[in-house]
Design an enzyme around this catalytic site. Structure first.
Site, PDB file in Angstrom:
ATOM      1  CB  THR A 280      -0.755  -1.704  -6.316  1.00  0.00           C
ATOM      2  OG1 THR A 280      -0.323  -0.415  -5.515  1.00  0.00           O
ATOM      3  CG2 THR A 280      -0.024  -0.702  -8.015  1.00  0.00           C
ATOM      4  CB  SER A 324       0.663   3.117  -6.416  1.00  0.00           C
ATOM      5  OG  SER A 324       0.983   3.861  -5.837  1.00  0.00           O
ATOM      6  CB  CYS A 392       8.368   0.013  -7.861  1.00  0.00           C
ATOM      7  SG  CYS A 392       8.056  -2.279  -6.862  1.00  0.00           S
ATOM      8  CG  ASP A 433      -3.636   5.253  -5.572  1.00  0.00           C
ATOM      9  OD1 ASP A 433      -3.227   6.457  -6.120  1.00  0.00           O
ATOM     10  OD2 ASP A 433      -2.888   5.359  -4.147  1.00  0.00           O
TER      11      ASP A 433
END
Length: 443
Positions: A280, A324, A392, A433
């Protein structure tokens, strides 16, 4: 519904118009009445495809306007619920009636590989309370505001060293800035946090590239994952006998030695930290380079006052590009109602964070990249790092890395430009993605 989406894709209305004043005409043309009629047909296949480049699937805008909570069909024929509005996504991601456990019946997986991975031993990202916070709390101290502030000089030196090397090698012929810069930056930094010896960085970075950039075969990617996992397992053994000042040592001394975790848990957590955000971050750096070059007036702000504009640039980058976007999933533990739809216990839910980040009810000109925007209505935040208790854990680290990257890149390489037209940039497959695995540049 397949017919509706087919007609959208094949019409002369381009997806770029979805985020312009013509969007109103587009939405009026495909009326709610015709959409509801079509929704009685077989649910559409998901994931949807991006029409081109990094543009979000056109289906998201239509669903936001007509059916914010709807059913979709997954690769194996199973049915799940898709949530596309920002406000609904926030509610889903803070609803403890829903589960993050991938081994629960009905949890929505988007590929055979994902379904197989769900059988493995979970880490905290796939746990519910209280186990989730028990395990997540074991590493949170490494990602506090103070910890990242202390790490920032190291991030700056890593970025400086990589750019200095790249400049010294020259840019008069095209080079891949992903290989030379975007991949090593997050890799080297997380390796340092884990405690990986410096001599091993090139080899591990090569394995991470094979695993994540799509250039290798499925077998090669699987072998690279096994190699990384084996390496981490050996490193855990080393830290058992000789602890140091790193994340693996922290887990070994504070959790494994005290019986809170098994060795396999430590290996899995460290492996998660190694690979979870790496691809990512690589994509966000590459996407940021392309996007900055596409918006020269905003790039000028960033170049002239990097300390002022690097944070707003990163904030908008993480809203505009959701690298993501297909990992935010839940399964209902009991019957729940969203958007007037009853989602029964055992049914899966997918939060389209890419769609939520382009929600016109939250952001004016949601389809435009604008680092000068003040934020969402009512202080609403973008969903690039998730939301709720599963947000996250390394968000501060990711933001710091991106801010340093974009505050420094054009200071070191002022003439940086793409080595091809924008329309020839190679993006990830349209059902995956959004990302960029390689990016040729000149300077």
């Amino acid at each position: 519904m397949h017919l509706l989406y087919s007609s959208i894709r094949s019409s002369s209305v381009k997806s770029s118009l979805l985020y312009s004043p013509v969007n109103r005409i587009f939405n009026n043309h495909f009326s709610k009445r015709s959409y509801i009629y079509s929704s009685k047909m077989t649910p559409p296949k998901f994931p949807f495809a991006r029409p081109s480049g990094y543009e979000p699937p056109v289906e998201y805008a239509q669903l936001r306007a007509t059916e914010p909570v709807s059913q979709v069909e997954l690769f194996d024929g199973s049915i799940a619920w898709l949530v596309v509005k920002h406000k609904d996504i926030l509610q889903v991601l803070t609803d403890n009636r829903l589960s993050k456990q991938r081994n629960r019946p009905g949890f929505p997986e988007l590929s055979a590989g994902g379904k197989e991975a769900a059988k493995g031993k979970p880490t905290f990202v796939d746990m519910d309370p209280p186990q989730h916070m028990q395990q997540r709390g074991m590493i949170e101290s490494l990602f506090t505001k103070e910890a990242i502030a202390n790490l920032r000089p190291h991030i700056q030196k890593t970025v400086d060293d990589l750019l200095d090397t790249m400049v010294a090698e020259g840019g008069s012929i095209p080079i891949d800035i992903v290989e030379k810069f975007a991949l090593p930056v997050p890799s080297y930094i997380i390796y340092g946090i884990l405690g990986v010896p410096f001599k091993d960085l090139p080899f591990l970075t090569q394995q991470a590239a094979i695993r994540s950039n799509g250039s290798g075969t499925a077998l090669e990617a699987s072998k690279a994952s096994a190699t990384l996992l084996s390496y981490i397992d050996d490193l855990v053994d080393q830290r058992l006998s000789e602890p140091k000042d790193d994340l693996i040592s922290l887990l070994v001394t504070e959790q494994l030695s005290k019986g809170h975790l098994q060795k396999s848990d430590v290996t899995q957590i460290a492996f998660l930290m190694l690979v979870a955000g790496n691809a990512t971050m690589v994509s966000m750096i590459a996407l940021g380079i392309v996007t900055a070059l596409q918006h020269p007036s905003q790039l000028k702000l960033l170049i002239n006052e990097p300390n002022k504009w690097s944070a707003p640039f990163v904030e908008e980058l993480c809203r505009y590009h959701t690298a993501s976007a297909l990992a935010t999933k839940r399964v209902a533990k009991e019957d729940v109602v969203y958007g007037g739809k009853t989602i029964k216990a055992g049914e899966g839910i997918i939060c389209a964070t890419m769609s939520g980040n382009r929600d016109e009810d939250v952001w004016d000109r949601a389809g435009e990249f604008d680092i000068t925007r003040e934020g969402g209505r009512g202080g609403a935040e973008a969903l690039g790092f998730g939301w709720g208790e599963h947000r996250c854990v390394a968000e501060r680290l990711a933001r710091a890395e991106l801010e340093v990257v974009f505050a420094t890149l054009w200071q070191k390489v002022p003439n940086l430009k793409l080595a091809m037209p924008f329309e020839e940039v190679k993006y990830s497959p349209p059902h995956k993605d959004v990302g960029i695995g390689e990016l040729s540049v000149l300077f």
